[in-house]
Design an enzyme around this catalytic site. Structure first.
Site, PDB file in Angstrom:
ATOM      1  CD  GLU A 214      -3.138  -0.807   2.184  1.00  0.00           C
ATOM      2  OE1 GLU A 214      -3.862   0.198   2.170  1.00  0.00           O
ATOM      3  OE2 GLU A 214      -3.224  -1.680   3.058  1.00  0.00           O
ATOM      4  CG  HIS A 230       6.913 -28.513   5.414  1.00  0.00           C
ATOM      5  ND1 HIS A 230       7.298 -29.794   5.734  1.00  0.00           N
ATOM      6  CD2 HIS A 230       7.083 -27.780   6.536  1.00  0.00           C
ATOM      7  CE1 HIS A 230       7.660 -29.833   7.012  1.00  0.00           C
ATOM      8  NE2 HIS A 230       7.545 -28.617   7.515  1.00  0.00           N
ATOM      9  CE  LYS A 323     -12.255   0.399   0.260  1.00  0.00           C
ATOM     10  NZ  LYS A 323     -11.733   1.031   1.492  1.00  0.00           N
TER      11      LYS A 323
HETATM   12  C1  F6R Z   1      -6.086   1.963   4.127  1.00  0.00           C
HETATM   13  C2  F6R Z   1      -5.960   0.572   4.467  1.00  0.00           C
HETATM   14  C3  F6R Z   1      -7.010  -0.376   4.005  1.00  0.00           C
HETATM   15  C4  F6R Z   1      -8.284  -0.237   4.841  1.00  0.00           C
HETATM   16  C5  F6R Z   1      -9.382  -1.173   4.324  1.00  0.00           C
HETATM   17  C6  F6R Z   1     -10.633  -1.151   5.189  1.00  0.00           C
HETATM   18  O1  F6R Z   1      -5.122   2.729   4.818  1.00  0.00           O
HETATM   19  O2  F6R Z   1      -5.039   0.185   5.125  1.00  0.00           O
HETATM   20  O3  F6R Z   1      -6.486  -1.684   4.072  1.00  0.00           O
HETATM   21  O4  F6R Z   1      -8.002  -0.508   6.192  1.00  0.00           O
HETATM   22  O5  F6R Z   1      -9.717  -0.825   3.010  1.00  0.00           O
HETATM   23  O6  F6R Z   1     -11.080   0.153   5.405  1.00  0.00           O
HETATM   24  P1  F6R Z   1     -11.440   0.592   6.888  1.00  0.00           P
HETATM   25  O7  F6R Z   1     -10.208   0.399   7.691  1.00  0.00           O
HETATM   26  O8  F6R Z   1     -11.859   2.013   6.786  1.00  0.00           O
HETATM   27  O9  F6R Z   1     -12.557  -0.315   7.323  1.00  0.00           O
END
Ligand code: F6R
Length: 335
Positions: A214, A230, A323
């Site tokens: 990320e 393994h 998203k």
């Molecule tokens: C963003 C990150 C992502 C979010 C994930 C879930 O910094 O690390 O992995 O954590 O998309 O979103 P939240 O945490 O807002 O439920």
């Protein structure tokens, strides 16, 4: 490195603030047959990290669930922590609804969003988190919240005092950790990191991988010993045919002696097939102190790799686009 570096350096204060917020939430007991942490990405990893830090002090099932559903065997009356930094992650919202259907005792950790709205209208207690961070930079809050649900459900003893001491340990070690992160980034260079952990360090290896993914926008892989000995060990024979890979192994003094021996042998056997092999071990007194030390080290390493590539560690254009294109739950795919 944008605000991400400051957020990582603030990790000791995040731990202290999390403990204060948890206390202020005045949560009641939640004795339960199992404790489940529902979340995704940066909001899920805290559950696995807390369980690893608690180690063999866990006396009831304590698991982290990523996805839309709870396991079919989840005991009714389980304590379920729904953890979402934004409060708008659809899988976690689905987990919140599934927990109600299960007759679970629910608890929420979030900054707001739909999850906070729903929890408040359902009378479900909320651990309020501070806004303004990237979810993955709120990892200390998520670890503390997960440790708390483990304690409230009687799945494990409360470790608030150890968490507080871990914060002081991190403050003391901060400069040494920063130096090590820089030297590790130089060792990794332009190679793809492959990170191995075992016992305490297994979820930390996964955290490092995700932070490289990320923050540095790079492929990275993680594996767990002894299992990787393994199967995956053989893959290193072909490593140099498909790229340049750096092998990072995360030691810990609590690992089984045979796990320690395996880490040494794995490092030896991978040897010349990797562009670099580095072993890392934290020196804190408690498991939670060592865990946070390694988490901070991996976070800083990922930021150095981002800097080397000139990428913004905060931005997540692909995750955001996915998203958007997915649309709200129930909507048709937009192709
Ligand atoms: C963003 C990150 C992502 C979010 C994930 C879930 O910094 O690390 O992995 O954590 O998309 O979103 P939240 O945490 O807002 O439920």
């Amino acid at each position: 490195m944008s605000g991400m570096l400051e957020a990582v350096k603030e990790m000791p204060n995040h731990i202290r603030d999390a403990l204060w917020r948890i206390e202020s939430a005045r949560l009641g007991p939640m004795e339960a047959p199992a404790a489940i942490i529902c979340g995704m990405g940066g909001s899920a990893i805290g559950g696995e990290l807390a369980a690893a830090a608690l180690g063999d002090r866990v006396s009831r099932p304590l698991l982290t669930v990523r996805g839309y559903q709870l396991p079919s065997w989840s005991p009714a009356g389980s304590a379920v922590l729904c953890s979402s930094y934004s409060g708008n992650t659809e899988e976690t919202l689905a987990g919140y609804a599934a927990a109600e259907a299960l007759g679970a005792q629910r608890l929420v950790a979030t900054t707001g969003g739909k999850l906070a709205e729903q929890a408040r209208s359902d009378g479900v207690p909320v651990i309020g988190l501070p806004a303004g961070l990237r979810p993955r930079a709120a990892v200390a809050y998520m670890v503390c919240a997960a440790a708390e649900v483990a304690a409230l459900s009687l799945a494990a003893p409360r470790i608030a005092t150890e968490l507080d001491a871990a914060a002081s340990h991190l403050t003391e070690r901060r400069d040494a950790i920063a130096e090590r992160a820089l030297s590790l980034a130089e060792e990794v260079g332009d190679a793809t990191p492959v990170i191995y952990g075992s016992d305490l360090t297994a979820p930390i290896a996964y955290r490092w991988k995700c932070q490289v993914n990320e923050n540095a926008k790079l492929p990275a892989f993680s594996g767990v010993l002894p299992e990787a000995d393994h199967n995956e060990l053989e893959s290193w024979a072909g490593a140099s045919d498909c790229g340049s890979f750096a092998c990072l192994l995360l030691d810990d003094r609590d690992q089984h002696p045979r796990e320690r021996q395996r880490i040494q042998l794995t490092a030896d056997l991978i040897g010349s097939s990797a562009s670099a092999v580095a072993r890392v071990e934290a020196d804190g007194e408690t498991r939670i102190a060592r865990l946070f030390e390694l988490v901070m080290l991996g976070d800083l390493l990922s930021l150095h790799l981002a800097e080397r590539r000139g990428v913004d560690p905060s931005a997540m254009p692909r995750i955001d686009e996915l998203k958007d294109r997915l649309g709200p739950p129930g909507s048709a795919s937009q192709g």
